[in-house]
Design an enzyme around this catalytic site. Sequence first.
Site, PDB file in Angstrom:
ATOM      1  CD  GLN A 122      98.579  -6.024  86.976  1.00 10.82           C
ATOM      2  OE1 GLN A 122      97.993  -6.003  88.054  1.00 10.82           O
ATOM      3  NE2 GLN A 122      98.187  -5.297  85.933  1.00 10.82           N
TER       4      GLN A 122
ATOM      5  CE1 TYR B  95      97.421   0.366  94.282  1.00  7.05           C
ATOM      6  CE2 TYR B  95      96.899  -0.136  91.999  1.00  7.05           C
ATOM      7  CZ  TYR B  95      96.500  -0.001  93.316  1.00  7.05           C
ATOM      8  OH  TYR B  95      95.197  -0.217  93.672  1.00  7.05           O
TER       9      TYR B  95
ATOM     10  NE  ARG C 192      95.477  -3.277  82.675  1.00  8.04           N
ATOM     11  CZ  ARG C 192      94.297  -3.346  83.289  1.00  8.04           C
ATOM     12  NH1 ARG C 192      94.207  -3.252  84.596  1.00  8.04           N
ATOM     13  NH2 ARG C 192      93.196  -3.525  82.582  1.00  8.04           N
TER      14      ARG C 192
ATOM     15  N   GLY D  98      87.440  -6.965  81.886  1.00  7.03           N
ATOM     16  CA  GLY D  98      87.646  -7.162  83.303  1.00  7.03           C
ATOM     17  C   GLY D  98      86.417  -7.692  84.006  1.00  7.03           C
ATOM     18  NE  ARG D  99      84.465  -2.917  86.294  1.00  6.35           N
ATOM     19  CZ  ARG D  99      83.944  -1.707  86.087  1.00  6.35           C
ATOM     20  NH1 ARG D  99      82.891  -1.311  86.749  1.00  6.35           N
ATOM     21  NH2 ARG D  99      84.480  -0.914  85.185  1.00  6.35           N
TER      22      ARG D  99
END
Length: 366
Positions: free
Chosen positions: A101, A184, A231, A325-326
């Site tokens: 990414q 971002y 994404r 994810g986590r």
Amino acid sequence: MSDSILFKPAKIGAWDVNNRVVMAPMSRFRADAKTWVPADYAAEYYGQRNTCGILITEATQMSPDAVGYPRSPGIYSDEQTAVWKKIVSAIHEGGAKAVVQLWHTGRISHPENRPEKDVPFAPSAVAPQNMQMITDEHGMVDFETPREMTQDDIDYVVESFAKASANAKAAGFDGVEIHAANGYLIDQFCASNTNLRTDGYGGTVENRMRFLREVIESVATVYDKGNIGVRFSPYGTFDDIHEEDPVGMFEAQLKTAEATGIGYVHVIRPEVTGDNDTAEPFEHADIIGLTRKHYSGVVIAAGQYTSESATAEISEGRADLVAFGRPFVANPDLIKRMQNGTPLAELNRDTLYIPGKVGYIDYPAA
């Protein structure tokens, strides 16, 4: 759950995958503080989690000026690329496809964290509100107002995405995911509260998609479009993004992805914002349904999924793969645990972003 479609091999877009589980990109901030070279034990971390179908790395700087946070890795130097090559080999050993990414943090940065100690740039000179940036030397500090990007700045960043993609290909990555989420730089161009430009990159929602489109086309000079993903985080407010028309912006992002012909979109449901679950549920559009409506490629869905809800999403044809994810942080053997119905280990959030091996490669398998 062992017979779930989630765990069966499949041909998904450009790739044959050994299951439909994706390891989502998660920043861990273990890189060298001065060179942004990934830690020498990063290959072990990724190798422990290499039985998913697709493994997407943590967000990785595509140029020196893309740096936002301390100890986040880059892929713009030969030294960085050499370490990523070892990481890719570790990912491939378990059968997973390796995707890097690429990000540019834009205004979510601070001179103290940057190689040149310069003020970061952004689409417009708008500072994040009610936020601070973490630094290694002085802890939390106030953001500075970014410099508005010139056309030369824009051209430089677009070209840098291609150069970083060439390094990714040299390292052996199967594909590239462009980070256009979570506030971002690309998200800053897309959103109305961070893009106040009056030139061809601002104003209308179509103009605000121009930078995203140019970045995609730049990466596509290196990788086949089928090996490129983007994404998105519709309705996301992480890093002080406040879009006045979130559905309109998301539809424009999807139409851009469709028009450019990229291989997949990776969509974060609003149940998650940044690295946190949404505190309170709120009314929003059917994000995954909108994705299917406006985009004909591969859909990766993310955001508070369980193995059961992920199976349902895929079985109903709404998503092709589901990202976790986590759960992958605390459970390197997540695939096996979900297949066997084994309880998941608990994540220690205190060790998510600290340097060192603790909380990184020391989570045991069941």
